[in-house]
Scaffold this active site. Sequence first.
Site, PDB file in Angstrom:
ATOM      1  N   GLY A  92      87.508 102.653 127.699  1.00 32.91           N
ATOM      2  CA  GLY A  92      88.112 103.769 128.417  1.00 32.91           C
ATOM      3  C   GLY A  92      87.066 104.787 128.802  1.00 32.91           C
ATOM      4  O   GLY A  92      86.084 104.474 129.470  1.00 32.91           O
ATOM      5  N   ASP A  93      87.272 106.021 128.350  1.00 32.63           N
ATOM      6  CA  ASP A  93      86.340 107.106 128.674  1.00 32.63           C
ATOM      7  C   ASP A  93      85.544 107.544 127.442  1.00 32.63           C
ATOM      8  O   ASP A  93      85.100 108.678 127.356  1.00 32.63           O
ATOM      9  CB  ASP A  93      87.102 108.291 129.275  1.00 32.63           C
ATOM     10  CG  ASP A  93      88.118 108.886 128.312  1.00 32.63           C
ATOM     11  OD1 ASP A  93      88.426 108.238 127.288  1.00 32.63           O
ATOM     12  OD2 ASP A  93      88.610 109.995 128.576  1.00 32.63           O
ATOM     13  N   GLU A  94      85.348 106.623 126.491  1.00 32.14           N
ATOM     14  CA  GLU A  94      84.660 106.950 125.241  1.00 32.14           C
ATOM     15  C   GLU A  94      83.296 106.265 125.172  1.00 32.14           C
ATOM     16  O   GLU A  94      83.165 105.077 125.445  1.00 32.14           O
ATOM     17  CB  GLU A  94      85.503 106.495 124.039  1.00 32.14           C
ATOM     18  CG  GLU A  94      86.839 107.193 123.946  1.00 32.14           C
ATOM     19  CD  GLU A  94      87.703 106.612 122.844  1.00 32.14           C
ATOM     20  OE1 GLU A  94      87.322 105.590 122.244  1.00 32.14           O
ATOM     21  OE2 GLU A  94      88.772 107.185 122.604  1.00 32.14           O
TER      22      GLU A  94
END
Length: 177
Positions: free
Chosen positions: A167-169
């Site tokens: 994801g956005d991690e």
Amino acid sequence: EWTGRRLPDLLSIAGAPAAFEAIAGALERDGFWQGEVSVRQIDGEHRDVWLSYGTVRDEVGRATHRVAVLTDITRIRRTEEMLQHLAQYDPLTDLPNRVLIQARLTHALDVAARQNTQVAVMLLDLDNFKTINDGLGHAAGDEVLSAVALRLRSRLRAQDALGRQGGDEFMLVLEGL
């Protein structure tokens, strides 16, 4: 014309002396050898080939000549390398994926314990990333993730590791502290 020529005269094989010695030994002992070798073509390009090399004998069992068959497996090896890369790296950012960055973290912790140093782990999550994906589309979100990965990568030291958790991690592993 290859007839009557010796294999070492026709091919430039990586690790040639040892390879030809092993091949010659197998031919003498078993009359046959096969295996993967890396060869250099006349134009200098390297190819991976499967080499089958055998002794042809006459009706009384005397060796009359040898036959070599080369099968180019370069594309197969490149495909295997690509699949291995895809299994360990995020396809969007080309950063180590969750599994690989976790392995690098474990290794960094082991090294730090042996060398009596410290490791810092930074987990980064992009705020409001869902808003970008929902409002501007996934293509825009992908561009943001790629840009963030590029910026983070450009700021790391050689011994540090950066990976995409998903994801956005992102995870940064800073070694030798």
